[in-house]
Design a protein around this motif. Structure first.
Motif, short mmCIF file in Angstrom:
data_model
loop_
_atom_site.label_atom_id
_atom_site.label_comp_id
_atom_site.label_asym_id
_atom_site.label_seq_id
_atom_site.Cartn_x
_atom_site.Cartn_y
_atom_site.Cartn_z
N LYS A 83 50.23 -4.72 47.99
CA LYS A 83 50.97 -3.50 48.28
C LYS A 83 51.50 -2.95 46.97
O LYS A 83 51.71 -3.70 46.00
N PRO A 84 51.71 -1.64 46.91
CA PRO A 84 52.29 -1.06 45.69
C PRO A 84 53.72 -1.55 45.51
O PRO A 84 54.33 -2.08 46.45
N PRO A 85 54.28 -1.39 44.31
CA PRO A 85 55.64 -1.91 44.06
C PRO A 85 56.66 -1.30 45.02
O PRO A 85 56.66 -0.10 45.27
N ALA A 86 57.54 -2.16 45.52
CA ALA A 86 58.56 -1.72 46.48
C ALA A 86 59.78 -1.15 45.77
O ALA A 86 60.49 -0.31 46.34
N CYS A 87 60.05 -1.61 44.55
CA CYS A 87 61.22 -1.13 43.83
C CYS A 87 61.06 -1.43 42.35
O CYS A 87 60.28 -2.31 41.96
N TRP A 88 61.78 -0.70 41.53
CA TRP A 88 61.80 -0.92 40.09
C TRP A 88 63.02 -0.20 39.52
O TRP A 88 63.81 0.39 40.26
N TYR A 89 63.19 -0.28 38.21
CA TYR A 89 64.33 0.36 37.54
C TYR A 89 63.83 1.46 36.61
O TYR A 89 62.78 1.33 35.99
N GLU A 90 64.63 2.54 36.53
CA GLU A 90 64.28 3.67 35.68
C GLU A 90 65.53 4.17 34.94
O GLU A 90 66.65 4.05 35.45
N PRO A 91 65.34 4.78 33.75
CA PRO A 91 66.47 5.43 33.08
C PRO A 91 66.85 6.72 33.81
O PRO A 91 65.98 7.51 34.17
N VAL A 92 68.16 6.91 34.02
CA VAL A 92 68.58 8.07 34.80
C VAL A 92 69.66 8.92 34.14
O VAL A 92 69.72 10.12 34.37
N PHE A 93 70.56 8.33 33.32
CA PHE A 93 71.64 9.10 32.73
C PHE A 93 71.87 8.72 31.26
O PHE A 93 71.86 7.54 30.92
N PRO B 173 60.05 -1.67 34.73
CA PRO B 173 58.73 -1.01 34.74
C PRO B 173 57.82 -1.59 33.67
O PRO B 173 58.25 -1.97 32.59
N THR B 174 56.54 -1.68 33.99
CA THR B 174 55.49 -2.12 33.08
C THR B 174 54.29 -1.20 33.26
O THR B 174 54.20 -0.48 34.27
N PRO B 175 53.35 -1.21 32.32
CA PRO B 175 52.13 -0.42 32.54
C PRO B 175 51.42 -0.80 33.84
O PRO B 175 50.93 0.08 34.56
N LYS B 176 51.36 -2.10 34.17
CA LYS B 176 50.70 -2.51 35.40
C LYS B 176 51.43 -1.97 36.62
O LYS B 176 50.80 -1.54 37.59
N MET B 177 52.76 -1.98 36.59
CA MET B 177 53.51 -1.44 37.72
C MET B 177 53.21 0.04 37.91
O MET B 177 53.04 0.52 39.04
N LEU B 178 53.11 0.77 36.80
CA LEU B 178 52.77 2.19 36.90
C LEU B 178 51.36 2.37 37.44
O LEU B 178 51.09 3.29 38.22
N ALA B 179 50.44 1.48 37.04
CA ALA B 179 49.07 1.55 37.55
C ALA B 179 49.05 1.30 39.05
O ALA B 179 48.31 1.96 39.80
N GLU B 180 49.86 0.36 39.51
CA GLU B 180 49.93 0.07 40.95
C GLU B 180 50.55 1.25 41.70
O GLU B 180 50.14 1.57 42.82
N TYR B 181 51.53 1.86 41.11
CA TYR B 181 52.13 3.06 41.71
C TYR B 181 51.09 4.17 41.81
O TYR B 181 50.97 4.86 42.84
N ALA B 182 50.30 4.34 40.73
CA ALA B 182 49.26 5.38 40.72
C ALA B 182 48.18 5.11 41.75
O ALA B 182 47.60 6.05 42.31
N TYR B 183 47.88 3.83 42.00
CA TYR B 183 46.88 3.46 43.02
C TYR B 183 47.21 4.15 44.34
O TYR B 183 46.33 4.67 45.02
#
Length: 372
Positions: free
Chosen positions: A98-108, A207-217
């Motif tokens: 399954k694609p990633p269920a959650c991750w962390y991102e810069p927001v502020f 976040p990692t490149p692979k996580m982004l790839a899975e999200y893009a999938y």
């Protein structure tokens, strides 16, 4: 500080910390959150928005005002994307993926967080399943340095900050989940935290490149699987039905995912590799016997039917052995797509193959005079 515990329909405990500086906790706010079924959002944002292409709203410095159900990941289609015809989403052949269920991102940025607290009155998200109401907790933790609990399994303590870290270069990061009702989204339990500029945190679910790839999938759009048949309208018992796809009908699809302010990106490529035929009945033979027709080097599948081929076995096709009786067979045609990815720093690899299937009616007649 008041703790309010409730249960959603799945029976999981939902913990919210709600406070109004100098006033009683707002019971109305609690009711609104429970009606939202676990999806907390910053007032003024659209909680129903999908937000996958550009995420929530952000200013020129990257400060985000959207909720923790909106991602800032930017999706583009360098190649393919389905064109103007009908498209669909891929289904993975691996039932456990399954694609990633959650991750962390810069927001502020520091200034952005200070302005958010001042302009919003402090109503917003510090995590997927944790919202603060009123300025009290925001100022206590992010301005005045008071520690606060994370919502991880161990309920660890998050050290506080002085004056929103103004004067420092970096971002406050927050957890993100496309679907906050997914039980796995509770794995990202840290409340919003600081990370210096140019650094990605070394924590689980960063976040990692692979996580982004899975999200893009999960954003790959492929063309509808429409096959050419001969005969087109009605097949005949014991006479093969030829199946083919013209070259150029299916091409590679490339989806690019980028996470702003991190330097991370990935491109996920879906390449069509085979067509699988399911006649819709056991009383049929497929060509080849496996029912899987590989793509030719020119991007086509099978061979187009031509006059005089009626009695020949096709390289890709079906031979029905019994006629239909008012109820057509359901012919299923599915394209298998091989999924690969590459990303930041030369990273890359494979992801589970995907498929897209369509179904069409097949009427089969029986002509008694035919003798092969």
């Amino acid at each position: 500080m008041a703790d309010v515990d409730g249960r959603n329909e799945a029976g999981r405990v939902l913990t919210m910390r709600l406070i109004r500086k100098g006033t009683a906790t707002s019971i109305a706010a609690v009711g609104i959150l429970f009606l939202a079924q676990n999806t907390a959002f910053a007032w003024g944002d659209d909680p129903g928005g999908e937000g996958s292409h550009t995420g929530g709203n952000s200013d020129s410095q990257g400060n985000v005002s959207a909720s923790a159900t909106h991602s800032q990941i930017r999706i583009s289609y360098p190649k393919g994307g389905g064109g103007s015809g009908k498209t669909g989403d891929l289904s993975t052949i691996d039932p456990n993926w399954k694609p990633p269920a959650c991750w962390y991102e810069p927001v502020f940025t520091p200034e952005g967080l200070k302005n958010f607290v001042k302009s919003s009155g402090g109503d917003g998200d510090v995590g997927i399943h944790q919202s603060w109401f009123g300025t009290g907790l925001w100022t206590d933790h992010y301005r005045d340095g008071k520690p606060e609990d994370n919502m991880d399994d161990a309920w660890t303590s998050a050290p506080g900050y002085k004056n929103y870290n103004q004067g420092k270069k970096g971002y406050f990061w927050r957890s993100v989940a496309p679907d906050a009702s997914d039980p796995d989204s509770w794995q990202c339990g840290r409340i919003m935290f600081w990370q210096p500029a140019g650094q990605v945190p070394k924590i689980p679910h960063a976040p990692t490149p692979k996580m982004l790839a899975e999200y893009a999938y999960n954003k790959v759009k492929v063309p509808e699987t429409k096959i050419e048949l001969k005969p087109q309208t009605k097949s005949t018992v014991n006479l093969p039905t030829w199946v083919w796809l013209d070259k150029g009908t299916f091409k590679d699809v490339v989806v690019r995912a980028e996470l702003p302010n991190t330097g991370l990106w990935a491109e996920t490529t879906a390449k069509p590799v085979s067509l699988h035929l399911d006649p819709g009945t056991d009383d049929a033979d497929t060509f080849p016997a496996s029912g899987t027709c590989d793509f030719n080097q020119d991007g086509s599948i099978g061979t187009p039917y031509k006059a005089g081929d009626a009695s020949q076995n096709p390289p890709c096709g079906i031979n029905y052995l019994h006629a239909t009786d008012g109820n057509p067979y359901q012919l299923k045609a599915s394209i298998t797509w091989k999924i690969t990815w590459n990303g930041t720093g030369g990273a890359g690899g494979d992801l589970p193959d995907g498929t897209f299937q369509t179904t069409q009616d097949m009427n089969v007649q029986e002509i008694q005079t035919i003798n092969r």
